[in-house]
Design a protein around this motif. Structure first.
Motif, PDB file in Angstrom:
ATOM      1  N   ALA A 133       0.686  -1.060   0.106  1.00 48.64           N
ATOM      2  CA  ALA A 133       0.058   0.122  -0.143  1.00 48.64           C
ATOM      3  C   ALA A 133       0.791   1.280  -0.075  1.00 48.64           C
ATOM      4  N   PRO A 134       2.083   1.268   1.025  1.00 50.82           N
ATOM      5  CA  PRO A 134       2.634   2.796   0.791  1.00 50.82           C
ATOM      6  C   PRO A 134       3.245   3.011  -0.400  1.00 50.82           C
ATOM      7  N   HIS A 135       3.539   2.020  -1.319  1.00 53.20           N
ATOM      8  CA  HIS A 135       4.321   2.322  -2.441  1.00 53.20           C
ATOM      9  C   HIS A 135       3.365   2.557  -3.815  1.00 53.20           C
ATOM     10  N   LEU A 136       2.115   2.601  -3.625  1.00 55.53           N
ATOM     11  CA  LEU A 136       1.185   2.735  -4.722  1.00 55.53           C
ATOM     12  C   LEU A 136       0.773   4.261  -4.895  1.00 55.53           C
ATOM     13  N   ASP A 137       0.873   4.737  -6.479  1.00 58.12           N
ATOM     14  CA  ASP A 137       0.249   5.934  -6.590  1.00 58.12           C
ATOM     15  C   ASP A 137      -0.051   5.938  -8.154  1.00 58.12           C
ATOM     16  N   GLU A 138      -0.500   7.142  -8.897  1.00 55.32           N
ATOM     17  CA  GLU A 138      -0.849   7.031 -10.194  1.00 55.32           C
ATOM     18  C   GLU A 138       0.141   6.632 -10.983  1.00 55.32           C
ATOM     19  N   ASN A 139       1.087   6.655 -10.883  1.00 56.75           N
ATOM     20  CA  ASN A 139       2.619   6.328 -11.720  1.00 56.75           C
ATOM     21  C   ASN A 139       2.794   4.902 -11.685  1.00 56.75           C
ATOM     22  N   THR A 140       2.111   3.887 -10.772  1.00 59.73           N
ATOM     23  CA  THR A 140       2.299   2.548 -10.564  1.00 59.73           C
ATOM     24  C   THR A 140       1.783   1.885 -11.652  1.00 59.73           C
ATOM     25  N   ILE A 141       2.592   1.299 -12.580  1.00 56.14           N
ATOM     26  CA  ILE A 141       2.104   0.550 -13.911  1.00 56.14           C
ATOM     27  C   ILE A 141       1.447  -0.765 -13.509  1.00 56.14           C
ATOM     28  N   GLY A 142       1.923  -1.273 -12.135  1.00 60.63           N
ATOM     29  CA  GLY A 142       1.236  -2.586 -11.861  1.00 60.63           C
ATOM     30  C   GLY A 142       2.036  -3.091 -10.559  1.00 60.63           C
ATOM     31  N   VAL A 143       1.552  -4.086  -9.745  1.00 62.15           N
ATOM     32  CA  VAL A 143       2.005  -4.786  -8.746  1.00 62.15           C
ATOM     33  C   VAL A 143       2.365  -6.202  -9.326  1.00 62.15           C
ATOM     34  N   ALA A 144       3.543  -6.983  -8.892  1.00 68.35           N
ATOM     35  CA  ALA A 144       3.765  -8.127  -9.279  1.00 68.35           C
ATOM     36  C   ALA A 144       4.065  -9.044  -7.932  1.00 68.35           C
ATOM     37  N   ALA A 145       3.082 -10.008  -7.911  1.00 63.98           N
ATOM     38  CA  ALA A 145       3.193 -11.070  -6.958  1.00 63.98           C
ATOM     39  C   ALA A 145       3.492 -12.449  -7.241  1.00 63.98           C
ATOM     40  N   VAL A 146       4.150 -12.987  -6.495  1.00 65.04           N
ATOM     41  CA  VAL A 146       4.848 -14.240  -6.738  1.00 65.04           C
ATOM     42  C   VAL A 146       3.945 -15.481  -6.119  1.00 65.04           C
ATOM     43  N   LEU A 147       3.667 -16.356  -7.010  1.00 70.03           N
ATOM     44  CA  LEU A 147       3.302 -17.561  -6.565  1.00 70.03           C
ATOM     45  C   LEU A 147       4.093 -18.725  -6.504  1.00 70.03           C
ATOM     46  N   GLY A 148       4.700 -18.988  -5.362  1.00 67.45           N
ATOM     47  CA  GLY A 148       5.801 -20.113  -5.377  1.00 67.45           C
ATOM     48  C   GLY A 148       6.970 -19.212  -5.445  1.00 67.45           C
ATOM     49  N   THR A 149       7.599 -18.711  -4.374  1.00 67.35           N
ATOM     50  CA  THR A 149       8.894 -18.134  -4.358  1.00 67.35           C
ATOM     51  C   THR A 149      10.052 -18.868  -4.865  1.00 67.35           C
ATOM     52  N   THR A 150      11.231 -18.545  -5.311  1.00 66.01           N
ATOM     53  CA  THR A 150      12.398 -19.144  -5.134  1.00 66.01           C
ATOM     54  C   THR A 150      12.935 -19.653  -4.230  1.00 66.01           C
ATOM     55  N   PHE A 151      12.902 -18.549  -3.168  1.00 67.84           N
ATOM     56  CA  PHE A 151      13.695 -18.812  -1.819  1.00 67.84           C
ATOM     57  C   PHE A 151      12.939 -19.875  -0.915  1.00 67.84           C
ATOM     58  N   THR A 152      11.457 -19.886  -0.679  1.00 70.82           N
ATOM     59  CA  THR A 152      11.020 -20.756   0.390  1.00 70.82           C
ATOM     60  C   THR A 152       9.873 -21.418  -0.288  1.00 70.82           C
ATOM     61  N   GLY A 153       9.224 -21.108  -1.716  1.00 77.45           N
ATOM     62  CA  GLY A 153       8.165 -21.954  -2.167  1.00 77.45           C
ATOM     63  C   GLY A 153       6.791 -21.506  -1.872  1.00 77.45           C
ATOM     64  N   HIS A 154       6.865 -20.358  -1.017  1.00 78.08           N
ATOM     65  CA  HIS A 154       5.673 -20.043  -0.619  1.00 78.08           C
ATOM     66  C   HIS A 154       4.995 -18.838  -1.389  1.00 78.08           C
ATOM     67  N   LYS A 155       3.751 -18.348  -1.522  1.00 79.78           N
ATOM     68  CA  LYS A 155       2.965 -17.465  -2.208  1.00 79.78           C
ATOM     69  C   LYS A 155       2.945 -16.019  -1.370  1.00 79.78           C
ATOM     70  N   ASP A 156       3.170 -14.705  -2.110  1.00 80.00           N
ATOM     71  CA  ASP A 156       2.545 -13.716  -1.631  1.00 80.00           C
ATOM     72  C   ASP A 156       1.023 -13.795  -1.202  1.00 80.00           C
ATOM     73  N   ASP A 157       0.609 -12.878  -0.427  1.00 85.38           N
ATOM     74  CA  ASP A 157      -0.857 -12.702  -0.392  1.00 85.38           C
ATOM     75  C   ASP A 157      -1.519 -12.124  -1.332  1.00 85.38           C
ATOM     76  N   ILE A 158      -1.626 -12.777  -2.376  1.00 82.18           N
ATOM     77  CA  ILE A 158      -2.439 -12.296  -3.622  1.00 82.18           C
ATOM     78  C   ILE A 158      -3.707 -11.907  -3.444  1.00 82.18           C
ATOM     79  N   THR A 159      -4.467 -12.688  -2.964  1.00 78.67           N
ATOM     80  CA  THR A 159      -5.956 -12.399  -2.762  1.00 78.67           C
ATOM     81  C   THR A 159      -5.809 -10.917  -1.877  1.00 78.67           C
ATOM     82  N   GLY A 160      -5.085 -10.754  -0.955  1.00 82.95           N
ATOM     83  CA  GLY A 160      -5.044  -9.381   0.051  1.00 82.95           C
ATOM     84  C   GLY A 160      -4.531  -8.453  -0.885  1.00 82.95           C
ATOM     85  N   ILE A 161      -3.712  -8.542  -1.773  1.00 85.31           N
ATOM     86  CA  ILE A 161      -3.207  -7.534  -2.477  1.00 85.31           C
ATOM     87  C   ILE A 161      -4.298  -7.210  -3.665  1.00 85.31           C
TER      88      ILE A 161
END
Length: 458
Positions: free
Chosen positions: A188-216
């Motif tokens: 949330a603190p990083h969003l403004d009218e110049n934000t072209i998009g948000v990238a969320a990860v499903l299955g990270t390289t580091f631990t294999g988990h997903k970002d809270d895609i539903t919450g985002i």
């Protein structure tokens, strides 16, 4: 009288001349060599590499069925981009795109592209985000000079590459010790009218988990309703796109969420195809910026192309289609469940050693085991990785996490189709024995451990 052959003839008769000769490595060769010599030369180099079956670092597929290998071998000469001469290959690409769009719950007519892997798919998807943002800015009479893209420190390096190569400000959400994915409060603190998009990860390289895609997604829906700022969500499902639909079918991360406009997935990871094949799928045709599509006719017919490269082989597209029709939902589900069962078994065995902390094993996760040392021992995770490689030829990576969790070191073992129950038992036993050896002799990385013990600068 018998004439003794010269040394070159000896090599041809009895062995390989490069047993004693230096191999070509610096200067373009003046002459050639026999096909057998060239084959043996390459083979001897590759004999020094690791065994792919023991490579638990890579997410990339290391085994396919013989029938798939035959399809690949018989189509290595076919140029995928030449749709005029190879129209059935082009049709098979479209079949794969439609099947993946269905798998990801696209609501209607959609479009997409095959790519060399998720790196190209991400570049193309992010370019479309930028182009579509520019159109929205122009329509609203706002400047188009300062685009930014929001993503977490848990992304693949290609996201930072995109920002550097295509002049977009990266707004990277740092990780924290014990928190290795991101959610709406982080974004949330990083969003403004110049934000072209948000990238969320499903299955990270580091631990294999997903970002809270539903919450985002819910955050972005509120932002659009309350402030009129429409920020699309791209899901980097490079690893998870062929896992979540089969292991966690009721988990919503895909086009079931309103702001998810594009998804990339690597066919050469859990899509079970050899490298390199990736896919970019859009929610609907309007999400692909038309200005990025080129039309040419110098291969014999007018074709629309949306790629960063041009010529590429058809073999892996055909191999992906083979897998989709060979396995279907039932087959992929069976394979993914087997992988998860063996990952859970490995986690159980590591927990029984009373040496390790398992990372997020009770959460939705790729079929892998992520773990780190839990106690005070005279060695570290890098020592264990080295000992396993030197003693047992296992490739189990140790690495530090991105900022601000860079002081956390973990290990990760990918549990893929070729890692059987017997292999899991052997791996767990080898990890335990490696730790016993290191406990007796001390760690292998004295300098790094000394820095930790006495502090930097000494």
């Amino acid at each position: 009288m018998t004439t003794l052959p010269d040394s070159q003839t000896d090599g041809a008769l009895f062995g390989n001349r490069f047993v004693t000769q230096e191999v070509p490595s610096r200067v373009f060769p003046e002459g050639g060599m026999s096909a057998v010599d060239a084959m043996r030369l390459v083979g001897e180099d590759l004999a020094l590499e690791g065994d792919p079956a023991r490579n638990l670092a890579t997410f990339v597929t290391t085994w396919m069925e013989p029938e798939a290998q035959r399809i690949i071998a018989e189509n290595l000469h076919r140029n995928f981009i030449d749709h005029a001469e190879y129209p059935r290959t082009a049709e098979i690409e479209q079949r794969c795109i439609r099947m993946l769009a269905d798998l990801f719950h696209a609501p209607g007519e959609t479009t997409g592209a095959r790519t060399q892997g998720s790196s190209e798919a991400i570049m193309l998807g992010a370019l479309s985000l930028k182009w579509n943002w520019r159109k929205r800015q122009e329509k609203a009479g706002r400047p188009t000079t300062a685009p930014n893209l929001v993503f977490g420190g848990d992304v693949h390096v290609v996201w930072e590459k995109f920002c550097r190569y295509f002049d977009v400000e990266p707004r990277i959400v740092p990780l924290q010790p014990g928190k290795y994915t991101i959610g709406p409060d982080d974004v949330a603190p990083h969003l403004d009218e110049n934000t072209i998009g948000v990238a969320a990860v499903l299955g990270t390289t580091f631990t294999g988990h997903k970002d809270d895609i539903t919450g985002i997604n819910d955050l972005l829906v509120r932002l659009k309703g309350e402030r009129g700022i429409d920020v699309p969500l791209h899901v980097d499902a490079a690893s998870g796109g062929f896992v979540w639909p089969f292991l966690y079918p009721h988990s919503e991360w895909d086009f079931r969420l309103e702001q998810v406009r594009s998804i990339n997935v690597s066919g050469h990871k859990f899509g079970l195809v050899y490298p390199g094949i990736g896919w970019l799928i859009f929610r609907e045709t309007a999400d692909l910026a038309d200005d990025l599509v080129f039309r040419e006719n110098y291969l014999g017919k007018t074709d629309a192309t949306f790629t960063l490269n041009f010529s590429t082989g058809s073999a892996m597209v055909l191999a992906q289609y083979y897998n989709l029709v060979r396995y279907g939902r039932a087959g992929y589900t069976y394979i993914m469940r087997n992988m998860r069962a063996n990952a859970e078994l490995l986690a159980d065995k590591l927990a029984a050693l009373d040496l390790f902390e398992l990372i997020g094993r009770d959460e939705e996760q790729l079929p892998l085991t992520a773990f780190k040392l839990a106690g005070d021992v005279p060695y570290d995770e890098f020592d264990i990785a080295w000992q396993l490689s030197a003693e047992r030829a296992w490739m189990v990576p140790a690495y530090t996490l991105p900022p601000n969790a860079q002081d956390v070191t973990i290990m990760r073992a990918l549990v893929k189709e070729t890692l059987s129950r017997e292999h899991v038992d052997t791996l767990a036993r080898d990890i335990g024995e490696a730790c016993e050896t290191l406990a007796r002799k001390g760690g292998a990385h004295e300098y790094e451990r000394r820095k930790v013990l006495i502090g930097p600068g000494h």
